[in-house]
Motif scaffolding. Structure first.
Motif, short mmCIF file in Angstrom:
data_model
loop_
_atom_site.label_atom_id
_atom_site.label_comp_id
_atom_site.label_asym_id
_atom_site.label_seq_id
_atom_site.Cartn_x
_atom_site.Cartn_y
_atom_site.Cartn_z
N HIS A 1 -5.34 -3.62 -3.44
CA HIS A 1 -5.52 -5.06 -3.62
C HIS A 1 -6.88 -5.28 -4.29
O HIS A 1 -7.88 -4.68 -3.88
CB HIS A 1 -5.47 -5.76 -2.27
CG HIS A 1 -5.40 -7.24 -2.35
ND1 HIS A 1 -6.51 -8.00 -2.62
CD2 HIS A 1 -4.37 -8.10 -2.24
CE1 HIS A 1 -6.17 -9.27 -2.64
NE2 HIS A 1 -4.87 -9.36 -2.42
N SER B 1 1.85 -7.40 1.41
CA SER B 1 1.35 -7.20 2.78
C SER B 1 0.70 -8.45 3.32
O SER B 1 0.14 -9.22 2.61
CB SER B 1 0.34 -6.05 2.82
OG SER B 1 0.97 -4.86 2.50
N GLU C 1 -1.71 -1.60 -0.69
CA GLU C 1 -0.68 -2.52 -0.20
C GLU C 1 0.60 -2.37 -1.02
O GLU C 1 0.58 -1.86 -2.14
CB GLU C 1 -1.16 -3.97 -0.31
CG GLU C 1 -2.37 -4.27 0.56
CD GLU C 1 -2.73 -5.74 0.56
OE1 GLU C 1 -1.88 -6.58 0.20
OE2 GLU C 1 -3.86 -6.05 0.95
N HIS C 2 1.70 -2.83 -0.43
CA HIS C 2 2.97 -2.88 -1.16
C HIS C 2 2.82 -3.94 -2.25
O HIS C 2 2.33 -5.04 -1.99
CB HIS C 2 4.13 -3.24 -0.24
CG HIS C 2 4.45 -2.15 0.73
ND1 HIS C 2 5.23 -1.08 0.38
CD2 HIS C 2 4.06 -1.94 2.00
CE1 HIS C 2 5.33 -0.27 1.41
NE2 HIS C 2 4.62 -0.77 2.41
N LYS C 3 3.26 -3.60 -3.44
CA LYS C 3 3.14 -4.51 -4.56
C LYS C 3 4.47 -4.51 -5.32
O LYS C 3 5.16 -3.50 -5.39
CB LYS C 3 2.01 -4.06 -5.49
CG LYS C 3 1.72 -5.03 -6.60
CD LYS C 3 0.43 -4.69 -7.33
CE LYS C 3 0.14 -5.77 -8.36
NZ LYS C 3 -1.12 -5.58 -9.04
N TYR D 1 1.19 -8.98 -4.24
CA TYR D 1 0.97 -8.10 -3.09
C TYR D 1 1.78 -8.64 -1.93
O TYR D 1 1.75 -9.84 -1.64
CB TYR D 1 -0.52 -8.04 -2.75
CG TYR D 1 -1.29 -7.31 -3.82
CD1 TYR D 1 -1.46 -5.94 -3.74
CD2 TYR D 1 -1.78 -7.98 -4.93
CE1 TYR D 1 -2.12 -5.24 -4.74
CE2 TYR D 1 -2.44 -7.30 -5.94
CZ TYR D 1 -2.62 -5.93 -5.83
OH TYR D 1 -3.26 -5.25 -6.83
N LYS E 1 2.95 0.95 -4.57
CA LYS E 1 1.76 0.65 -3.75
C LYS E 1 0.54 0.69 -4.65
O LYS E 1 0.43 1.57 -5.53
CB LYS E 1 1.63 1.65 -2.61
CG LYS E 1 2.74 1.53 -1.59
CD LYS E 1 2.57 2.51 -0.47
CE LYS E 1 3.71 2.37 0.54
NZ LYS E 1 3.63 3.41 1.56
#
Length: 155
Positions: A126, A155, A133-135, A153, A123
């Motif tokens: 951004h 999300s 965000e999930h990355k 990213y 995570k």
């Protein structure tokens, strides 16, 4: 009058159904991240590390596209280039954790040493929205032991 209201509702629904697709256009894809890493590797080979790192660090340059940017770490985790955050340059980030306490830079280094390339999930904020965000980041080990990467990213 009912036809007008119905037409407006249908039009609004159509716009809402398109909004995820429009938003996706603001985000880089896995294929684009890999292509940017390959482009960065070629640029290093053609121009040398110093010129490449300068180009990678330029937030308005050819190696930053929407939320995609390149970074380079030395084998110990020191930041040599970072297209989204110049404040990280020169810092060793091996002990950096994401919001779930995951040492993701260490995972980059381990993956590079064991397999030479691949993806790491974690995570991260951004660069445009600043939201966590999930990355997923694609990294490759270069001939000199440095690691070049670019993340997407999710999300």
């Amino acid at each position: 009058m009912r036809r007008i209201v119905l037409a407006c509702l249908v039009f609004a629904g159509a716009l809402l159904s398109l909004s995820p697709a429009l938003a996706a256009g603001d985000r880089g894809s896995a294929e684009e991240a890999i292509a940017l890493v390959k482009k960065g590797k070629d640029f290093i080979k053609a121009n040398g590390n110093e010129s490449a790192y300068t180009a990678f660090n330029d937030p308005k340059g050819q190696f930053v596209d929407r939320d995609l940017y390149l970074f380079v770490f030395d084998p110990a985790g020191k930041t040599l280039a970072h297209g989204a955050n110049a404040k990280l340059l020169g810092k060793n980030l091996a002990d950096l954790k994401d919001s779930d306490n995951k040492y993701f830079i260490r995972e980059f280094l381990e993956l590079a040493s064991k397999k030479g390339k691949g993806w790491v999930d974690y995570k991260w904020p951004h660069p445009q929205t600043k939201a966590i965000e999930h990355k997923s980041t694609y990294i490759e080990k270069l001939d000199d032991g440095t690691i070049i990467g670019c993340g997407i990213y999710k999300s």
